[in-house]
Scaffold this active site. Structure first.
Site, PDB file in Angstrom:
ATOM      1  N   THR A  29       0.863  -1.195   0.000  1.00 27.93           N
ATOM      2  CA  THR A  29       0.000   0.000   0.000  1.00 27.93           C
ATOM      3  C   THR A  29       0.894   1.239   0.000  1.00 27.93           C
ATOM      4  OG1 THR A  29      -1.775  -1.147   1.146  1.00 27.93           O
ATOM      5  CG2 THR A  29      -1.755   1.250   1.344  1.00 27.93           C
ATOM      6  N   GLY A  85       6.035  -0.475   0.198  1.00 30.46           N
ATOM      7  CA  GLY A  85       6.832   0.726   0.438  1.00 30.46           C
ATOM      8  C   GLY A  85       7.238   0.824   1.902  1.00 30.46           C
ATOM      9  N   LYS A  98       6.810   1.869   9.004  1.00 30.55           N
ATOM     10  CA  LYS A  98       5.768   1.828   7.986  1.00 30.55           C
ATOM     11  C   LYS A  98       4.442   2.225   8.611  1.00 30.55           C
ATOM     12  CE  LYS A  98       5.359  -1.712   5.289  1.00 30.55           C
ATOM     13  NZ  LYS A  98       4.864  -0.779   4.261  1.00 30.55           N
ATOM     14  N   LEU A 100       2.403   5.078   7.433  1.00 31.44           N
ATOM     15  CA  LEU A 100       1.831   6.423   7.211  1.00 31.44           C
ATOM     16  C   LEU A 100       0.629   6.339   6.273  1.00 31.44           C
ATOM     17  CD1 LEU A 100       4.725   9.044   7.142  1.00 31.44           C
ATOM     18  CD2 LEU A 100       3.420   8.130   9.048  1.00 31.44           C
ATOM     19  N   GLU A 107      -0.231  -4.950   6.475  1.00 32.65           N
ATOM     20  CA  GLU A 107       1.109  -4.995   5.871  1.00 32.65           C
ATOM     21  C   GLU A 107       2.044  -5.891   6.680  1.00 32.65           C
ATOM     22  OE1 GLU A 107       1.381  -0.624   3.695  1.00 32.65           O
ATOM     23  OE2 GLU A 107       2.096  -0.822   5.738  1.00 32.65           O
TER      24      GLU A 107
HETATM   25  C1  A5P Z   1       1.237   2.225   4.080  1.00 32.54           C
HETATM   26  O1  A5P Z   1       0.534   1.952   5.224  1.00 32.54           O
HETATM   27  C2  A5P Z   1       2.661   2.501   4.375  1.00 32.54           C
HETATM   28  O2  A5P Z   1       3.293   1.564   5.170  1.00 32.54           O
HETATM   29  C3  A5P Z   1       3.420   2.727   3.089  1.00 32.54           C
HETATM   30  O3  A5P Z   1       4.087   1.584   2.706  1.00 32.54           O
HETATM   31  C4  A5P Z   1       4.345   3.816   3.306  1.00 32.54           C
HETATM   32  O4  A5P Z   1       3.609   4.898   3.833  1.00 32.54           O
HETATM   33  C5  A5P Z   1       5.089   4.232   2.042  1.00 32.54           C
HETATM   34  O5  A5P Z   1       4.264   4.927   1.178  1.00 32.54           O
HETATM   35  P1  A5P Z   1       4.839   5.776  -0.050  1.00 32.54           P
HETATM   36  O6  A5P Z   1       5.379   4.785  -1.016  1.00 32.54           O
HETATM   37  O7  A5P Z   1       3.635   6.494  -0.574  1.00 32.54           O
HETATM   38  O8  A5P Z   1       5.851   6.698   0.491  1.00 32.54           O
END
Ligand code: A5P
Length: 226
Positions: A29, A85, A98, A100, A107
């Site tokens: 995500t 990510g 992780k 955000l 995840e």
């Molecule tokens: C999702 O809950 C997060 O763990 C994302 O993997 C993380 O915020 C990275 O997101 P971006 O690729 O948008 O920076």
């Protein structure tokens, strides 16, 4: 595409190139994982045979719209590879923050069910110390939420309740709330994870430790693996 988007795309391309027919995948995500899912959709349209477990409702919707077949843990308890990510990556130990994007619980479940764990980031996510400006998201059940948040302050966190665009408390896909916990510096992430998860009412936190991820860092010149 701006330069950060280009860097993310290089990382996502490298990760998707490692997918082989027959694999069972975890689908991450966030904006970088979203690029990877788009690229995966193209490969599926060209004949790649895979199944995926999404880490969020929005990744599930994206995958379904692209014709990517989905599965679940009842049918598929073990995954070959996950692409996701991260918000911070500590080189060396490869500890991560992780969540955000709000999908930390799913995840983490998907990460621990995967034989290979690919993290796709741009260079801005590589840090010399975890914490600081980036909070550790902590998923908390709604019942007694304020008491749980109060306990988080006792272990040195500055918790900020996460809100959605309308100003309401943010709800995860599982129906819980999130306190974004700021720490000036995180010297011992392992100990902090234990402290956070010992608090009653806490479901999960965004410290991803001990997963041995392969971190693919996108740069303007291409991708390199940490
Ligand atoms: C999702 O809950 C997060 O763990 C994302 O993997 C993380 O915020 C990275 O997101 P971006 O690729 O948008 O920076």
């Amino acid at each position: 595409m701006n330069t950060t988007q280009n860097a993310k795309a290089f990382a996502a391309e490298k990760a998707v190139s490692l997918i082989e027919s027959g694999m069972k995948l975890g689908l991450g995500t966030g904006s970088t994982a979203k690029i990877a899912i788009d690229l995966l959709g193209k490969r599926v349209a060209e004949g790649l045979r895979i199944v995926g477990i999404p880490t969020s409702q929005r990744s599930a919707e994206q995958a379904l719209a692209l014709g990517i077949p989905l599965t679940n843990f009842e049918e598929t308890p073990r995954l070959d590879l996950t692409i996701d990510g991260a918000d911070q990556v500590l080189p060396g130990s490869l500890q991560l923050i992780k969540g955000l994007g709000g999908a930390l619980l799913r995840e983490k479940i998907v990460a621990f069910a995967s034989d290979r764990y690919l993290i796709v980031v741009d260079e801005s996510k590589i840090v010399s110390e975890l914490g600081g400006k980036v909070p550790v998201p902590v998923e908390v059940v709604e019942f007694g939420w304020n008491t749980t948040v109060e306990r988080l302050t006792k272990i040195g966190a500055r918790p900020v309740p996460r809100r959605d665009a309308a100003g309401a408390l943010y709800r995860t896909d599982t129906g819980n709330l999130i306190a974004d916990c700021f720490f000036e510096q995180i010297k011992d992430a392992g100990r902090l994870e234990i402290e956070i998860k010992s608090i009653v009412g806490v479901v999960e936190c965004g410290l991803f430790l001990g997963l041995k991820p392969e971190v693919i860092v996108g740069t303007l010149a291409g991708a390199r693996i940490l």
